[in-house]
Every structure is written in C-alpha cells, then in structure tokens.
Design an enzyme around this catalytic site. Structure first.
Site, PDB file in Angstrom:
ATOM      1  N   SER A   1       0.838  -1.192   0.000  1.00 49.18           N
ATOM      2  CA  SER A   1       0.000   0.000   0.000  1.00 49.18           C
ATOM      3  C   SER A   1       0.875   1.243   0.000  1.00 49.18           C
ATOM      4  CB  SER A   1      -0.895   0.017   1.248  1.00 49.18           C
ATOM      5  OG  SER A   1      -1.558   1.251   1.400  1.00 49.18           O
TER       6      SER A   1
ATOM      7  N   TYR B   1      -2.410   1.108  10.379  1.00 45.74           N
ATOM      8  CA  TYR B   1      -2.337   0.564   9.022  1.00 45.74           C
ATOM      9  C   TYR B   1      -1.045   0.998   8.336  1.00 45.74           C
ATOM     10  CZ  TYR B   1      -4.062  -0.994   4.451  1.00 45.74           C
ATOM     11  OH  TYR B   1      -4.223  -1.636   3.254  1.00 45.74           O
TER      12      TYR B   1
END
Length: 249
Positions: A139, A152
């Site tokens: 990501s 995250y």
C-alpha cells in the site's frame, strides 16, 4: 511458467481481493486453499468453485492456524506453490491520542504478525520443494502517513521490509517474494474508510476505486515469468504499463 496445477494458499479469502483472487486462480487451473476467520463465507466460496478449492478456517494472528492451513495444502493437493498474504485490517481508524490500544495492537497482530506467520510456515516447504512464490498486498500507506491510519501505515511499512528480507533470504532457493500495491479497491474495507470521514481517501467517490477482479488478475500474472523482473519489489497497479501487461487495458 503457469499456475495450472499449482496450489495457492490465500489468506483473507472470504471477500474482496481474496475472494476474487480465489476465483481467478481457480479459473487459471490452480488448486486454491481458502483461509479466513469466516467459516461460512469461505466454505460457500469453495463450494461455488468446486473440487479445486478447499476452505480452512484460519485466524492469521495465530501461528498454529497458518501452519495448519499450509499442512492442508500438502495433504489435500500435494504442494504449496504460492502464498498470497492478503488478510489485513484497516481498523482502528483513529487519531493517535484517542486510539484504543488493544485494537491498535490487534491490527498489528493481523497485518504484520499474520504476514510473518505465513512466510514462516511457507518458506521451509518452498525451500524443500525447490521454490515458490510469496505475495503480499502492499500500500502507498507504507510510505505516506495518513491521518487516522497510524496502525495501518505502520503495518504496511513493516510488511514492506518483511518482503525485502524474504527476498534476500529466499531468492537463492528459488523463492520469489513480490508485493502488489493495488491502489484503492472497491471492497468492504473502502466502505469502512468512507464511513470514517477521516483523511482524503474517505472523500473519494466510489467510482474512483478499481474492482477487486483487477488485483486478482494481477496476482495470477505475478506468478508467471513475465513478472520475474519485479521479484523483490512492489508492483504498482496504478502504473498503466503494468495494467497493459496484465491485460487490464
């Protein structure tokens, strides 16, 4: 190189990218072992795919669950050729000063330890059999801080380094470690992000997210020789050249 007849273990296979990947690999002729905490969801998906699919309830934050799923691959289909470490949690979406410390810790158990456990369980099997492919879902959050996403962002940064280590330690044994950064995908995770209203990602229109079938098709392509130049690196699905090579445009 083809995935036909190969055995693929997919974590987080109950929905989103994981479920789409299960279908894509099965359509390409692979055997798929589906793991997730939702027994009903993966059992239903395996049934819809047919005899080339098998469901194994699994909590990636527990090493023994992952080890059991790896053993099922061997017992059921005779090999483990590809591990897709897809399971991840976006929660808690919260500012650091207000974040629930237990939820924050659980996020790292899933997002970081879960990836490590998969690598730890799969690498000895792959080394003994002469090689294999380990794929994780990366990501942009690994390198770009986002408000409310501390767990995250930290998780994805840690996983990026885990994959570099896996490549360094496994390449000579024929183990291909490669990551896919898909961009924003139209999944349940994006609905949670949208509902949070925190940071610019939550403000994106739903039409801006790609369908989960795109990263799923890319994951299959990543197991072929055409993707060998990216081993040890992260593939960016936002790249139009990658999309062309995968056959998305």
């Amino acid at each position: 190189m083809s995935v036909n007849g190969k055995t693929i273990l997919i974590t987080g296979a109950s929905r989103g990218i994981g479920a789409a990947a299960a279908r894509a690999f099965a359509e390409a002729g692979a055997n798929v072992v589906l793991s997730a905490r939702s027994r009903d969801a993966i059992s239903s998906l395996a049934e819809s795919i047919g005899g080339s699919a098998h469901a194994v309830p699994c909590d990636v934050s527990r090493f023994q669950d992952i080890a059991t799923a790896v053993n099922v691959c061997i017992d059921r289909f005779g090999s483990l050729d590809v591990l897709v470490g897809n399971a991840a949690a976006i929660e808690p979406i919260s500012h650091l000063e207000k974040a629930d410390h237990n939820a924050w810790s659980q996020s790292l158990d899933i997002n970081v330890k879960g990836v490590f456990y998969g690598i730890r369980a799969a690498m000895p099997i792959m080394r003994a059999s002469g090689g294999g492919t380990i794929i994780t879902i990366g990501s942009g959050a690994a390198s770009h801080a986002l408000e409310g996403w501390s767990s995250y962002c930290a998780s994805k940064a840690a996983v990026a380094m885990l994959m570099l280590c896996a490549n360094k330690e496994g390449r000579d044994a024929g183990i291909r470690a490669v990551s896919l950064s898909p961009g924003t995908v139209a999944t349940q995770m994006q609905r949670k992000i949208k509902a949070s209203g925190i940071n610019p990602v939550s403000q994106l229109d739903w039409s801006e997210h790609i369908p989960p079938e795109w990263p799923a098709k890319t994951l299959v392509w990543m197991c072929t020789e055409d993707a060998d130049e990216f081993v040890g690196r992260e593939i960016q699905l936002r790249d139009s050249e990658i999309r062309r090579r995968v056959g998305l445009i």
